[in-house]
Design a protein around this motif. Sequence first.
Motif, short mmCIF file in Angstrom:
data_model
loop_
_atom_site.label_atom_id
_atom_site.label_comp_id
_atom_site.label_asym_id
_atom_site.label_seq_id
_atom_site.Cartn_x
_atom_site.Cartn_y
_atom_site.Cartn_z
N PRO A 1 0.83 -1.21 0.00
CA PRO A 1 0.00 0.00 0.00
C PRO A 1 0.87 1.25 0.00
N PRO A 2 0.39 2.34 -0.58
CA PRO A 2 1.19 3.55 -0.63
C PRO A 2 1.38 4.17 0.74
N LEU A 3 2.46 4.93 0.88
CA LEU A 3 2.65 5.76 2.06
C LEU A 3 1.88 7.05 1.80
N ARG A 4 0.89 7.32 2.62
CA ARG A 4 -0.03 8.44 2.37
C ARG A 4 0.45 9.68 3.15
N ILE A 5 0.60 10.77 2.41
CA ILE A 5 1.30 11.95 2.93
C ILE A 5 0.38 13.16 2.95
N ALA A 6 0.43 13.91 4.05
CA ALA A 6 -0.19 15.23 4.13
C ALA A 6 0.93 16.26 4.12
N LEU A 7 0.79 17.27 3.29
CA LEU A 7 1.84 18.26 3.10
C LEU A 7 1.37 19.62 3.60
N ALA A 8 2.04 20.15 4.62
CA ALA A 8 1.73 21.48 5.15
C ALA A 8 2.79 22.46 4.66
N GLY A 9 2.39 23.40 3.83
CA GLY A 9 3.33 24.37 3.28
C GLY A 9 3.55 24.14 1.80
N SER B 1 -5.68 29.69 -3.68
CA SER B 1 -5.79 30.06 -5.10
C SER B 1 -4.46 30.45 -5.73
N LYS B 2 -3.41 30.55 -4.97
CA LYS B 2 -2.12 30.99 -5.51
C LYS B 2 -1.61 29.99 -6.54
N ASN B 3 -1.05 30.52 -7.65
CA ASN B 3 -0.46 29.67 -8.68
C ASN B 3 0.96 29.28 -8.27
N ARG B 4 1.16 28.01 -8.03
CA ARG B 4 2.46 27.52 -7.59
C ARG B 4 3.19 26.72 -8.65
N GLY B 5 2.62 26.65 -9.84
CA GLY B 5 3.26 25.91 -10.92
C GLY B 5 3.07 24.41 -10.83
N VAL B 6 2.25 23.96 -9.89
CA VAL B 6 1.94 22.52 -9.77
C VAL B 6 0.43 22.39 -9.56
N ASP B 7 -0.11 21.25 -9.94
CA ASP B 7 -1.54 20.99 -9.82
C ASP B 7 -1.85 20.45 -8.43
N ILE B 8 -2.56 21.23 -7.62
CA ILE B 8 -2.93 20.75 -6.28
C ILE B 8 -4.41 20.40 -6.19
N SER B 9 -5.13 20.50 -7.33
CA SER B 9 -6.58 20.25 -7.31
C SER B 9 -6.91 18.80 -6.99
N ARG B 10 -5.97 17.90 -7.23
CA ARG B 10 -6.24 16.48 -6.98
C ARG B 10 -6.08 16.09 -5.52
N PHE B 11 -5.58 17.00 -4.68
CA PHE B 11 -5.36 16.71 -3.27
C PHE B 11 -6.48 17.32 -2.42
N ALA B 12 -6.79 16.65 -1.33
CA ALA B 12 -7.73 17.24 -0.37
C ALA B 12 -7.09 18.50 0.23
N TRP B 13 -7.92 19.50 0.52
CA TRP B 13 -7.41 20.76 1.06
C TRP B 13 -7.85 20.92 2.51
N GLU B 14 -6.90 21.34 3.37
CA GLU B 14 -7.21 21.64 4.77
C GLU B 14 -6.91 23.10 5.04
N ASP B 15 -7.90 23.88 5.43
CA ASP B 15 -7.67 25.28 5.80
C ASP B 15 -6.82 25.36 7.08
N ASP B 16 -7.09 24.46 8.00
CA ASP B 16 -6.34 24.42 9.26
C ASP B 16 -5.32 23.29 9.17
N MET B 17 -4.07 23.65 9.01
CA MET B 17 -3.07 22.60 8.80
C MET B 17 -2.90 21.70 10.03
N THR B 18 -3.22 22.23 11.22
CA THR B 18 -3.04 21.40 12.41
C THR B 18 -4.03 20.23 12.45
N ALA B 19 -5.08 20.31 11.62
CA ALA B 19 -6.06 19.22 11.56
C ALA B 19 -5.58 18.05 10.72
N MET B 20 -4.49 18.23 9.99
CA MET B 20 -4.03 17.16 9.11
C MET B 20 -3.64 15.90 9.87
#
Length: 448
Positions: free
Chosen positions: A15-23, A61-80
């Motif tokens: 199974p994949p290693l599932r990662i949450a990325l803050a920042g 909404s910031k353009n970071r040059g990568v597609d983040i639409s496929r990832f779940a979004w958390e407004d509060d990073m501490t909830a990850m």
Amino acid sequence: MAQDHSSPAQPSTSPPLRIALAGLGTVGAGMIRLLETNADIVRARAGRPLEIVAVSARDRSKNRGVDISRFAWEDDMTAMAARGDVDVVVELVGGSDGPALTLARNTIAAGKGLVTANKAMIAHHGMELARLAEAAPAPLKFEAAVAGGIPVVKGLREGTAANAIERIYGILNGTSNYILSTMEATGADFSAVLAEAQAKGYAEADPTFDVGGIDAAHKLSILAGIAFGTCIDFGNVECEGITGVRAADIAQADALGYVIRLIGMADVETGGDGTQRLLQRVKPCLVPKGHPLAHVTGATNAVVAEGNFSGRLLFQGAGAGDGPTASAVVADLIDIARGETSAPFSIPVAEMVAMEPAGSGARTGRTYLRFTVTDRPGVLAEITAAMRDAGVSIESLIQQGRVSEGGEVLVAMVAHEGPEKNIARALALLEASPSLTATPLVMQIISG
């Protein structure tokens, strides 16, 4: 000819290693690009896929040059940390306290792995987080917190594991090294090169952490903890930055056969009573042109570790940037995917010792001193008399010409090898002198 009937490599069924990325700054975006570009390499070396499932940042909404639409979004990073579909959290936000520390604590408390590039948090709270991680148990990795893409943490934890480290030192801040080496190449003064570095994005708008030595001190305290098995003691790092270095100092060092580098250095001294004390300091130093660190230019980092059996080892490479730092983060993730969960600082926290700080006064060595003085008779005699009374032997002395209409001149000297406390005593004798128009610059000379 015998035929090769071996089967082609099959994708991992683990199974994949599932990662949450803050920042999602330059390093976070770089990590996403690395995992996309090198997906097959990473999967093969980790033994399973590495998969980002959730992200968090200040601006969705910031353009970071990568597609983040496929990832779940958390407004509060501490909830990850509470997400059931996450195995590891990567913290790339920064800051010694605040949300980053809350996220780190929550992640480890939830039994999930934590990977961070946050040198300030590890320098201030590394012992607490390591205790929590060992108790959970949960992996805690921070290769990217020290020297960007250089695997110096892994090198110390694993490559030199059989050695007693006698000394560790090096160039730990790329911004300061860029400024000093550019001053060296161009003859420009500090303020002009700093402005250029800020315009190019090499230095922050507020560069205090970099040019003041604090960033290097964070990294040094972490390296000392690993190298010597001692509790991290950032508060007792002697710290001096490069803001006092002038173009004239660079030129004088060159004439003497040296370059100037901001050096972080740590070692352990054993007193007559057997007590071990830890010396940690960050200061600009004169480095012989034949020393490996003298050839480290630009925004590069380099760390020298001296082991009792390995001898001198040099780790050198990019100390920052999206690619190198992301590379270090993903290397930690690969270790976690493989099941590597050893003590964060190589040995359990309970076995790490809290060493007393060592004063630098008893250390001996050669020293460069530069005084800015008024251009009037008797000043040179006043300085040399203070050196004599403090027991400092002068090896060479150069009085440079008038540098301004105000009549200030620079007096530079090299002191013979002797105790650093004698230098401090001489400076104390001169402290109230009206002849000195600025704080003297004192730099130790690194031996070859």
